[in-house]
Motif scaffolding. Structure first.
Motif, mmCIF file in Angstrom:
data_model
loop_
_atom_site.group_PDB
_atom_site.id
_atom_site.type_symbol
_atom_site.label_atom_id
_atom_site.label_comp_id
_atom_site.label_asym_id
_atom_site.label_seq_id
_atom_site.Cartn_x
_atom_site.Cartn_y
_atom_site.Cartn_z
ATOM 1 N N ARG A 1 0.834 -1.194 0.000
ATOM 2 C CA ARG A 1 0.000 0.000 0.000
ATOM 3 C C ARG A 1 0.865 1.239 0.000
ATOM 4 N NH1 ARG A 1 -3.779 -0.567 4.948
ATOM 5 N NH2 ARG A 1 -4.500 1.488 4.287
ATOM 6 N N ASP A 2 0.344 2.298 -0.605
ATOM 7 C CA ASP A 2 0.977 3.608 -0.609
ATOM 8 C C ASP A 2 -0.065 4.578 -0.069
ATOM 9 O OD1 ASP A 2 2.039 6.105 -1.153
ATOM 10 O OD2 ASP A 2 2.967 5.477 -3.023
ATOM 11 N N ASN A 3 0.043 4.889 1.215
ATOM 12 C CA ASN A 3 -0.977 5.734 1.838
ATOM 13 C C ASN A 3 -0.964 7.161 1.281
ATOM 14 O OD1 ASN A 3 -1.851 3.599 3.418
ATOM 15 N ND2 ASN A 3 -0.566 4.165 5.164
ATOM 16 N N ALA A 4 0.179 7.602 0.812
ATOM 17 C CA ALA A 4 0.250 8.946 0.226
ATOM 18 C C ALA A 4 -0.549 9.032 -1.072
ATOM 19 C CB ALA A 4 1.700 9.326 -0.026
ATOM 20 N N LYS A 5 -0.677 7.892 -1.748
ATOM 21 C CA LYS A 5 -1.416 7.855 -3.012
ATOM 22 C C LYS A 5 -2.794 7.214 -2.859
ATOM 23 C CE LYS A 5 2.689 7.640 -5.969
ATOM 24 N NZ LYS A 5 3.405 6.886 -7.026
ATOM 25 N N ASN A 6 -3.165 6.864 -1.629
ATOM 26 C CA ASN A 6 -4.456 6.206 -1.384
ATOM 27 C C ASN A 6 -4.642 4.984 -2.283
ATOM 28 O OD1 ASN A 6 -5.025 8.172 0.482
ATOM 29 N ND2 ASN A 6 -6.968 8.796 -0.417
ATOM 30 N N THR A 7 -3.605 4.188 -2.402
ATOM 31 C CA THR A 7 -3.637 3.076 -3.349
ATOM 32 C C THR A 7 -3.072 1.808 -2.703
ATOM 33 O OG1 THR A 7 -3.379 4.596 -5.215
ATOM 34 C CG2 THR A 7 -2.920 2.280 -5.634
ATOM 35 N N VAL A 8 -3.713 0.688 -3.011
ATOM 36 C CA VAL A 8 -3.201 -0.616 -2.622
ATOM 37 C C VAL A 8 -2.934 -1.412 -3.892
ATOM 38 C CG1 VAL A 8 -5.527 -1.611 -2.358
ATOM 39 C CG2 VAL A 8 -3.590 -2.637 -1.149
ATOM 40 N N TYR A 9 -1.893 -2.224 -3.838
ATOM 41 C CA TYR A 9 -1.460 -2.971 -5.015
ATOM 42 C C TYR A 9 -1.459 -4.472 -4.723
ATOM 43 C CZ TYR A 9 0.441 1.642 -6.109
ATOM 44 O OH TYR A 9 0.600 2.996 -6.338
ATOM 45 N N LEU A 10 -1.575 -5.236 -5.778
ATOM 46 C CA LEU A 10 -1.381 -6.674 -5.685
ATOM 47 C C LEU A 10 -0.479 -7.088 -6.847
ATOM 48 C CD1 LEU A 10 -2.155 -9.245 -4.079
ATOM 49 C CD2 LEU A 10 -3.886 -9.664 -5.846
ATOM 50 N N GLN A 11 0.761 -7.407 -6.517
ATOM 51 C CA GLN A 11 1.693 -7.902 -7.520
ATOM 52 C C GLN A 11 1.535 -9.413 -7.608
ATOM 53 O OE1 GLN A 11 3.943 -6.224 -9.591
ATOM 54 N NE2 GLN A 11 4.190 -8.241 -10.529
ATOM 55 N N MET A 12 1.209 -9.893 -8.790
ATOM 56 C CA MET A 12 0.938 -11.317 -8.990
ATOM 57 C C MET A 12 1.970 -11.884 -9.952
ATOM 58 S SD MET A 12 -3.224 -11.248 -9.249
ATOM 59 C CE MET A 12 -3.232 -10.400 -10.826
ATOM 60 N N ASN A 13 2.772 -12.795 -9.468
ATOM 61 C CA ASN A 13 3.801 -13.455 -10.282
ATOM 62 C C ASN A 13 3.494 -14.943 -10.404
ATOM 63 O OD1 ASN A 13 5.211 -10.974 -10.386
ATOM 64 N ND2 ASN A 13 6.330 -11.462 -8.499
ATOM 65 N N SER A 14 4.147 -15.573 -11.357
ATOM 66 C CA SER A 14 3.987 -17.020 -11.573
ATOM 67 C C SER A 14 2.511 -17.403 -11.629
ATOM 68 C CB SER A 14 4.694 -17.803 -10.466
ATOM 69 O OG SER A 14 6.071 -17.475 -10.415
ATOM 70 N N LEU A 15 1.774 -16.675 -12.402
ATOM 71 C CA LEU A 15 0.331 -16.886 -12.454
ATOM 72 C C LEU A 15 -0.022 -18.247 -13.050
ATOM 73 C CD1 LEU A 15 -0.682 -13.281 -13.418
ATOM 74 C CD2 LEU A 15 -1.634 -14.564 -11.496
ATOM 75 N N LYS A 16 -1.102 -18.800 -12.518
ATOM 76 C CA LYS A 16 -1.592 -20.115 -12.923
ATOM 77 C C LYS A 16 -3.018 -19.977 -13.459
ATOM 78 C CE LYS A 16 0.906 -22.207 -9.027
ATOM 79 N NZ LYS A 16 0.755 -23.050 -7.801
ATOM 80 N N PRO A 17 -3.447 -20.909 -14.274
ATOM 81 C CA PRO A 17 -4.831 -20.844 -14.774
ATOM 82 C C PRO A 17 -5.863 -20.772 -13.644
ATOM 83 C CG PRO A 17 -3.578 -22.415 -16.074
ATOM 84 C CD PRO A 17 -2.680 -21.986 -14.941
ATOM 85 N N GLU A 18 -5.568 -21.404 -12.537
ATOM 86 C CA GLU A 18 -6.516 -21.381 -11.418
ATOM 87 C C GLU A 18 -6.584 -20.025 -10.712
ATOM 88 O OE1 GLU A 18 -4.051 -23.612 -11.951
ATOM 89 O OE2 GLU A 18 -3.152 -24.259 -10.042
ATOM 90 N N ASP A 19 -5.726 -19.099 -11.080
ATOM 91 C CA ASP A 19 -5.820 -17.729 -10.562
ATOM 92 C C ASP A 19 -6.853 -16.907 -11.328
ATOM 93 O OD1 ASP A 19 -2.265 -17.809 -10.212
ATOM 94 O OD2 ASP A 19 -3.747 -17.998 -8.596
ATOM 95 N N THR A 20 -7.384 -17.470 -12.397
ATOM 96 C CA THR A 20 -8.391 -16.763 -13.186
ATOM 97 C C THR A 20 -9.624 -16.476 -12.343
ATOM 98 O OG1 THR A 20 -7.649 -17.742 -15.277
ATOM 99 C CG2 THR A 20 -9.926 -16.948 -15.175
ATOM 100 N N ALA A 21 -10.008 -15.209 -12.285
ATOM 101 C CA ALA A 21 -11.140 -14.782 -11.454
ATOM 102 C C ALA A 21 -11.347 -13.284 -11.633
ATOM 103 C CB ALA A 21 -10.875 -15.087 -9.982
ATOM 104 N N VAL A 22 -12.457 -12.816 -11.087
ATOM 105 C CA VAL A 22 -12.631 -11.378 -10.911
ATOM 106 C C VAL A 22 -12.022 -11.025 -9.559
ATOM 107 C CG1 VAL A 22 -14.254 -9.465 -10.726
ATOM 108 C CG2 VAL A 22 -14.713 -11.359 -12.316
ATOM 109 N N TYR A 23 -11.141 -10.048 -9.556
ATOM 110 C CA TYR A 23 -10.457 -9.629 -8.340
ATOM 111 C C TYR A 23 -11.093 -8.340 -7.821
ATOM 112 C CZ TYR A 23 -6.879 -13.167 -8.871
ATOM 113 O OH TYR A 23 -6.216 -14.365 -8.941
ATOM 114 N N TYR A 24 -11.417 -8.354 -6.530
ATOM 115 C CA TYR A 24 -12.085 -7.227 -5.889
ATOM 116 C C TYR A 24 -11.215 -6.639 -4.793
ATOM 117 C CZ TYR A 24 -16.329 -9.148 -8.027
ATOM 118 O OH TYR A 24 -17.270 -9.620 -8.912
ATOM 119 N N CYS A 25 -11.244 -5.335 -4.710
ATOM 120 C CA CYS A 25 -10.572 -4.600 -3.646
ATOM 121 C C CYS A 25 -11.578 -4.353 -2.515
ATOM 122 C CB CYS A 25 -10.068 -3.280 -4.212
ATOM 123 S SG CYS A 25 -9.207 -2.227 -3.061
ATOM 124 N N ASN A 26 -11.104 -4.419 -1.288
ATOM 125 C CA ASN A 26 -11.963 -4.216 -0.122
ATOM 126 C C ASN A 26 -11.271 -3.319 0.893
ATOM 127 O OD1 ASN A 26 -12.588 -5.377 2.883
ATOM 128 N ND2 ASN A 26 -14.410 -5.332 1.622
#
Length: 119
Positions: free
Chosen positions: A71-96
């Motif tokens: 997270r970068d609180n100065a930018k009001n932003t959260v990130y998700l870095q996803m590496n080595s992705l697999k077919p089972e990672d396929t989905a709609v991703y939601y921020c909460n």
């Protein structure tokens, strides 16, 4: 009230990488625990990763060692870095965004961003 807008989803080949971003409105972003969840067809929404206001992170077992939440609180932003992705990672991703103050809970969701892992 917090508004969340996700971006960064798309189509990627197995083994590839993507970085999701979630931009939040409001001046108190830093007080919220931020999370990434995902939902694939026919399945319930599941937790992927959480990061507290203090910066402590937790991950689902299925993504440990491959995904990193930050997270970068100065930018009001959260990130998700996803590496080595697999077919089972396929989905709609939601921020909460979630916090409880004086017994009052505030919990907010973004609209979601599609991630498809396929060759």
């Amino acid at each position: 009230q917090v508004q969340l807008v996700e971006s960064g989803g798309g189509l990627v080949q197995p083994g590839g990488s993507l970085r999701l971003s979630c931009a939040a409105s409001g001046k108190i972003f830093g007080t919220y625990t931020m999370g990434w969840y995902r939902q694939s067809p026919g399945n319930q929404r599941e937790l992927v990763a959480l990061i507290t206001s203090g910066g402590s992170a937790n991950y689902a077992d299925s993504v440990k060692g491959r995904f990193t939440i930050s997270r970068d609180n100065a930018k009001n932003t959260v990130y998700l870095q996803m590496n080595s992705l697999k077919p089972e990672d396929t989905a709609v991703y939601y921020c909460n965004a979630d916090r409880t103050v004086w017994g009052l809970r505030g919990n907010y969701w973004g609209q979601g961003t599609q991630v498809t892992v396929s060759s």
